[in-house]
Design a protein around this motif. Structure first.
Motif: not given
Ligand code: C2E
Ligand code: MG
Ligand code: MG
Ligand code: MG
Length: 296
Positions: A57, A106, A110, A119-120, A122, A150-151, A153-154
């Motif tokens: 990230g 992302q 993705r 994972g995506p 961050r 965006i998710e 958690s990212t």
């Protein structure tokens, strides 16, 4: 005018102090304009998997391109913006920009990343004390998440220990609300403030960023090494991820990787990048062969 008269008076009695005040005043006014015009620039420093050299990230870092002063670094204006409260709109701009960019990166990567078992990407955003204490902060975060899609958690919010030191009810409920939104919370510059590992129990914190001053000593100070290793081990036991800041050489990188601290950032890998530079890195890293940042 009263302002001019005031200036003359200061000039007469305290010439040295006056220069400082006028400068601050000027800087404050142009900071106001810059905020109104969103005339800032966000740079992105890669956060890297120390073992694979792959991109995990970015940390978003603000700069202020100023017509006379050149590219002004955050050290020169963040504290000023905090004192005046200007950090609230500035911080909201940073957050919105950063998640918008992250959403784009992302979307572009993705599938490729998932195919590689990753994972995506961050994005980390720095949040100052004043900004965190502002009554609208949680809503600002919620809005940024909604708008970007965006998710949660990212998104990583980086707070310093001074924010948590207060331990009042507001801090507690706000941290809880942020945790409930699903964003990750990191303690930034860990080790430089009133460090207390009890924060890790008391608040929904999932990341510790070990300050550069500890990383600097790795490789020549046995004591620093023991300290970093100890922090990494405790964090691991508590299920908290560690990110090392300011990695500048391969000795530091290899010691960190060996002690079970697999993530880091620093000039060894990359300096803070422009949006375009970061975008290219994102593309390159997503390819099957991937990136091996830092010589791996
Ligand atoms: P920080 O959050 O600890 O960010 C890391 C700083 O270390 C950045 O400086 C980065 O450029 C620098 N750095 C990274 N790797 C290395 C390295 O290997 N060697 C050396 N010598 N330096 C490295 P920067 O961008 O000047 O930011 C300074 C501080 O300003 C940040 O420290 C953060 O506390 C604050 N800041 C930056 N952007 C924002 C923002 O958008 N909002 C708020 N509230 N604060 C910000
Ligand atoms: Mg930070
Ligand atoms: Mg930091
Ligand atoms: Mg720092």
């Amino acid at each position: 005018s009263a302002k001019a008269a005031g200036k003359r008076q200061w000039c007469h009695y305290r010439p040295a102090l006056q220069a400082g005040l006028v400068e601050r005043h000027e800087l404050n006014e142009s900071l106001d304009e810059a905020i109104a015009e969103a005339a800032f620039a966000l740079y992105y420093q890669p956060i890297v998997d120390l073992i694979s050299g792959g991109l995990v990230g970015f940390e978003a870092l603000v700069r202020w391109p100023h017509e006379r002063r050149g590219m002004v670094l955050p050290e020169e204006f963040i504290s000023l913006a905090e004192e005046s409260g200007q950090i609230v709109p500035l911080g909201a701009w940073v957050l919105e920009r950063a998640v918008a960019e992250a959403a784009r990166w992302q979307r572009q990567t993705r599938e490729e990343r998932a195919a590689g078992g990753r994972g995506p990407l961050r994005v980390s955003v720095n949040v100052s004390g004043r900004q965190f204490r502002d009554a609208g902060f949680v809503d600002t975060v919620r809005r940024a998440l909604d708008q970007s899609g965006i998710e949660p958690s990212t998104l990583v919010l980086e707070l310093t220990e001074t924010v948590l030191m207060r331990r009042d009810e507001r801090v507690r409920t706000d941290m809880q609300m942020l945790g409930d939104l699903g964003v990750q919370i990191a303690i930034d510059d860990f080790g430089t403030g009133y460090s207390s590992l009890s924060y890790l129990r008391e608040f929904p914190i999932s990341i510790l960023k070990i300050d550069k001053s500890f990383i600097d000593g790795l490789g020549h100070s046995q004591q620093q090494y023991a300290l970093v290793e100890g922090i990494a081990r405790i964090a691991d036991t508590l299920g908290v991820q560690v990110i090392a800041e300011g990695i500048e050489n391969t000795v530091q990188r290899d010691l960190l990787a060996a002690m079970g601290c697999p993530l880091g950032q620093g000039y060894l890998f990359a300096r803070p990048l422009t949006t375009d530079q970061a975008g290219l890195l994102v593309q390159e890293d997503a390819r099957p062969a991937g990136l091996h940042i830092g010589g791996r």
